[in-house]
Design an enzyme around this catalytic site. Structure first.
Site, mmCIF file in Angstrom:
data_model
loop_
_atom_site.group_PDB
_atom_site.id
_atom_site.type_symbol
_atom_site.label_atom_id
_atom_site.label_comp_id
_atom_site.label_asym_id
_atom_site.label_seq_id
_atom_site.Cartn_x
_atom_site.Cartn_y
_atom_site.Cartn_z
ATOM 1 N N SER A 137 0.062 -14.399 6.008
ATOM 2 C CA SER A 137 -0.103 -13.452 4.914
ATOM 3 C C SER A 137 1.263 -13.278 4.273
ATOM 4 O O SER A 137 2.260 -13.041 4.969
ATOM 5 C CB SER A 137 -0.645 -12.120 5.430
ATOM 6 O OG SER A 137 -1.146 -11.380 4.343
ATOM 7 N N GLU A 138 1.333 -13.418 2.956
ATOM 8 C CA GLU A 138 2.633 -13.549 2.292
ATOM 9 C C GLU A 138 3.504 -12.294 2.329
ATOM 10 O O GLU A 138 4.670 -12.344 2.000
ATOM 11 C CB GLU A 138 2.460 -14.057 0.856
ATOM 12 C CG GLU A 138 1.716 -13.138 -0.090
ATOM 13 C CD GLU A 138 0.215 -13.423 -0.114
ATOM 14 O OE1 GLU A 138 -0.302 -14.001 0.863
ATOM 15 O OE2 GLU A 138 -0.428 -13.050 -1.114
#
Lengths: 232, 218
Positions: free
Chosen positions: B45-46
């Site tokens: 997840s960025e």
């Protein structure tokens, strides 16, 4: 040890004046410098340019500065979840510069690391590339993005010591480490401030050299935007 | 015709053993629920986590552990946290094997638009521009048509672009398509959907070669 400890939140924002550019850590409401934001609202400084991935929600985070119309320009990657923001943006009261998230992080990191600019493929061929130099490397197109220039960086860490060394927790880390040392003055607030010697040097995420002021934050609300759970 | 879970199920078949995968918000998030459990996959997840797990049990939510959709999550053994610059080093540096994201429009040359409707919605691109400009393997998950019934697979995007020539594969409620230099190549039909129906719902050039098999979604 070079002591970076300050005792009050008033000292944390000392020197912030109208028209300054501020960096503020956090992703959504996760890992935001809650104490510094509250004090900037009290200080009443105007016409700020704020570099922060998001703009808070209506009644928390940077939304508090927006409510008081203290922000002239917002530099962010994503600004949903905030009606007052949208109203000010659509009415033209607020200037908004939308920047791809990775580019935003790297523009902070570049400032921290002493790079004036860098090439990235993000945004090539889109509105983001307008007015920017583009160049081909190995058959792929890139655009030139410049490092930010900011007066203050306000970051939030989990633990810190009096020398300004910082340790972050979970995804509250996000933009905070990238902003340390990326502005003229970096102010860190921490949930737990300990004397030097207590933190293991092997565990430090950001060395104190990037931090000018550190203080013990209070009353962290740590609001959750999307509370998602599963049943047992 | 597939529902959102059906699209996610079909895309899950594209996730291979040993992949690091970034999932966008919406249908892509559902893909995690359908990945075979006999393969090893890590979700990135960025906002700064690799090795994302399911939502926490009630009462175990931690405000400091969220995904890019700002939802509370958990981590799995072997997970790691990192800052935003490093997160996008993973993405820009092509260390992430597969990116799955939603779109408002896709053009037959692989252009994608998913961040702005001028005058209506301006929330920002978040990490989408970095993801589409960098990833080698991008799958778009979306409905074939919009709420008005208009095709979202176009000759040319009408909305401001997120990236140019980057989409490789599209899975919709009607079909699986591949972006080629001649247009959208139809690979599979959704259960019960005819080639004629897909033709009708596709504005861009549609390439149909031979018999088009029905999707297998087990």
């Amino acid at each position: 040890m070079i002591n970076k400890k300050i005792d009050t939140v008033q000292q944390a924002v000392e020197g912030v004046t109208d028209n300054m550019t501020l960096m503020l850590g956090g992703f959504g409401l996760c890992g935001i410098p809650e104490n510094a934001i509250a004090e900037l609202v009290k200080l009443g400084v105007q016409n700020l340019t704020c570099i922060s991935n998001n703009a808070g929600v209506d009644d928390f985070g940077l939304g508090l500065l927006l409510q008081q119309r203290q922000i002239k320009k917002m530099i962010s990657s994503y600004v949903g979840e905030n009606d007052e923001f949208e109203r000010q943006m659509l009415s033209g009261e607020l200037e908004v510069e939308l920047t791809p998230q990775g580019t935003l992080a790297e523009k902070c990191r570049a400032a921290q690391a002493g790079f004036p600019a860098f090439y990235t493929p993000a945004g090539y061929g889109t509105e983001v590339a307008e007015g920017k130099e583009s160049r081909e490397f190995n058959g792929k197109m890139y655009i030139l993005e410049k490092a930010y220039e900011a007066d203050f960086a306000f970051v939030k860490a989990w633990k810190g010591d009096e020398a300004g060394n910082l340790i972050f927790k979970g995804t509250a880390r996000n933009f905070n480490p990238c902003m340390c040392g990326a502005a003229k003055i970096t102010v860190a607030e921490v949930e737990e401030l300990v004397p030097v010697g207590e933190l293991d040097p092997n565990h430090i995420h950001i060395p104190g050299i990037f931090v000018q002021r550190i203080f013990q934050g209070k009353n962290y609300e740590k609001r959750i935007e999307q509370r998602t759970v599963r049943t047992r | 015709m597939l529902d959102k879970n059906g699209i996610a199920k079909r895309i899950a078949k594209e996730v291979k053993d040993g992949y690091y995968v970034n999932l966008g918000i919406g249908i892509p998030t559902l893909v995690a629920n359908f990945v075979r459990d006999d393969i090893e996959v890590e979700f990135q997840s960025e906002n700064g986590v690799l090795g994302m797990g399911p939502f926490p049990y009630q009462g175990e939510e931690d405000a400091d552990i969220i995904n890019a959709g700002k939802q509370t999550i958990t981590t799995l053994p072997g997970a790691s946290f990192f800052d935003s610059a490093m997160s996008f080093s993973m993405i820009r540096g092509q260390h992430v094997d597969l990116t799955i994201l939603g779109a408002m429009e896709v053009a037959e040359n692989g252009d994608i638009a998913n961040w702005k409707i001028p005058g209506k919605m301006v929330k920002g691109m978040g990490g989408a521009m970095d993801l589409v400009a960098s990833a080698e393997n991008i799958i778009v998950a979306m409905m074939h048509t919009n709420k008005k019934g208009e095709s979202k697979l176009l000759k040319k995007c009408s909305l401001p672009l997120t990236g140019v020539g980057c989409v490789k594969k599209i899975v919709t409620n009607l079909a699986v398509l591949e972006v080629t230099n001649k247009g959208f190549k139809l690979l599979e039909r959704a259960p019960g959907i005819t080639v004629e129906e897909i033709k009708k719902a596709t504005e861009g050039t549609l390439i149909i070669e031979g018999e088009i098999p029905e999707m297998e979604i087990a």
